[in-house]
Scaffold this active site. Structure first.
Site, PDB file in Angstrom:
ATOM      1  N   VAL A   1      -5.005   5.610 -22.568  1.00  0.00           N
ATOM      2  CA  VAL A   1      -4.140   5.978 -21.443  1.00  0.00           C
ATOM      3  C   VAL A   1      -4.720   5.552 -20.098  1.00  0.00           C
ATOM      4  O   VAL A   1      -3.986   5.355 -19.132  1.00  0.00           O
ATOM      5  CB  VAL A   1      -3.866   7.499 -21.427  1.00  0.00           C
ATOM      6  CG1 VAL A   1      -3.083   7.915 -22.655  1.00  0.00           C
ATOM      7  CG2 VAL A   1      -5.159   8.303 -21.340  1.00  0.00           C
ATOM      8  N   LYS A   2      -6.034   5.481 -19.994  1.00  0.00           N
ATOM      9  CA  LYS A   2      -6.733   5.087 -18.764  1.00  0.00           C
ATOM     10  C   LYS A   2      -6.277   5.896 -17.558  1.00  0.00           C
ATOM     11  O   LYS A   2      -6.079   5.375 -16.464  1.00  0.00           O
ATOM     12  CB  LYS A   2      -6.568   3.581 -18.494  1.00  0.00           C
ATOM     13  CG  LYS A   2      -7.152   2.694 -19.592  1.00  0.00           C
ATOM     14  CD  LYS A   2      -7.026   1.221 -19.247  1.00  0.00           C
ATOM     15  CE  LYS A   2      -7.648   0.342 -20.323  1.00  0.00           C
ATOM     16  NZ  LYS A   2      -6.853   0.331 -21.566  1.00  0.00           N
ATOM     17  N   ARG A   3      -6.124   7.198 -17.761  1.00  0.00           N
ATOM     18  CA  ARG A   3      -5.701   8.078 -16.672  1.00  0.00           C
ATOM     19  C   ARG A   3      -6.841   8.284 -15.675  1.00  0.00           C
ATOM     20  O   ARG A   3      -8.019   8.173 -16.015  1.00  0.00           O
ATOM     21  CB  ARG A   3      -5.279   9.435 -17.213  1.00  0.00           C
ATOM     22  CG  ARG A   3      -4.186   9.425 -18.268  1.00  0.00           C
ATOM     23  CD  ARG A   3      -2.866   8.938 -17.742  1.00  0.00           C
ATOM     24  NE  ARG A   3      -1.783   9.274 -18.663  1.00  0.00           N
ATOM     25  CZ  ARG A   3      -0.617   8.648 -18.705  1.00  0.00           C
ATOM     26  NH1 ARG A   3      -0.395   7.639 -17.894  1.00  0.00           N
ATOM     27  NH2 ARG A   3       0.327   9.027 -19.549  1.00  0.00           N
TER      28      ARG A   3
END
Length: 289
Positions: free
Chosen positions: A110-112
């Site tokens: 997700v690379k949030r």
């Protein structure tokens, strides 16, 4: 006695295995450091999926089923699902993996990276809604953007450190008092790792940097993208990043396996590519010990 037995069964069912333990078991049981990335692009699917009511789930399930005995993890990329309105297919896919291959962890890519109050909802989305075992995160906004994920003590998170894309140089190679920023990120994640469930994302396209981080963090787990379609060298990545016990890496390949063929033999070709990649990794492990 029956009450005690029922209580014991309930407690065992409620016990949650830590992500790091799942990964260690998968490395050992599967004899594999390979992770298959699930990046579904419907325009690249074989023709048979055009008439499917759930093409993304059906395609990814097919890949999972033919590679599950070859991998240490699966890594679905959330954007490939949400851009097609296929969030429910993503949830069903993760549920399928957990139900049918319970020893294989799922890393939700997700690379949030957002302020704490928002991050708490992103964490709930990943670990509650989708029931992923680990996620990928951006460190740019600091510890309070990562802290909500640490509250899920049995879950894992991989923090972006030295990414596989060329544009990563724009920030990751900035000079910080004589050393590049990505090394400062690695040191900071070491401080944040209070649950011992954090790892780093380090691209296989940069084996020298991978070696630098491994020297500083000999025990941490690295998620290594950039192998396969992005051209990263498997042997160099393994030699640079492997722990002294021959483990410590989750080496991801996505498109090279998913789209090894767009014909009716797509499952067979995907399996062949996964076997080839796993075997190349294992040979590199063998000669590097």
């Amino acid at each position: 006695m029956a009450l005690l037995s029922n209580l014991t069964s309930f407690l065992l069912s409620e016990m949650k295995l830590r992500f790091s333990d799942m990964l260690e078991r998968a490395w050992e049981k599967q004899n594999s450091l390979l992770c298959v990335g699930l990046d579904p692009a419907p325009e690249r699917f074989p023709a048979r999926f055009k008439n499917s009511s759930h093409p993304i789930f059906d395609f990814c399930k097919s890949i999972v089923d033919v590679t599950a005995d070859l991998v240490c993890a699966f890594k679905p990329q959330i954007a490939y699902f949400s851009s097609c309105g296929a969030e429910e297919e993503l949830a069903d896919l993760i549920k399928w993996i957990h139900q049918n291959y319970p020893d294989i962890p799922v890393i939700l890519d997700v690379k949030r990276g957002d302020i704490g109050s928002t991050a708490a909802h992103y964490a709930k989305e990943a670990f509650g809604r989708y029931e992923a075992d680990a996620v990928t995160l951006s460190p740019y906004m600091g510890y309070d953007s990562v802290e909500p994920y640490l509250k899920y003590s049995e879950k894992g998170a991989f923090i972006l450190c030295r990414t596989s894309n060329q544009g990563g140089d724009d920030f990751q190679m900035l000079d910080c008092d004589g050393e590049p920023l990505f090394l400062r990120v690695a040191e900071k994640v070491k401080e944040w790792n209070i649950n011992e469930e954090l790892g780093l994302v380090i691209g296989g396209t940069y084996p020298e940097e991978l070696a630098q981080v491994r020297q500083r963090l000999p025990k941490m787990t690295f998620l290594v993208p950039g192998i396969g379609a992005q051209g990263g060298d498997i042997g160099a990545a393994v030699r640079s990043g492997m722990r002294t016990d021959g483990k410590g890496l989750v080496i991801n390949s996505s498109r090279a396996i998913l789209y090894a063929s767009q014909g009716e033999d797509f499952k067979e070709r995907a399996r062949e590519e996964a076997i080839k990649t796993r075997d190349l990794i294992n040979e590199a492990r063998r000669v590097s010990k």
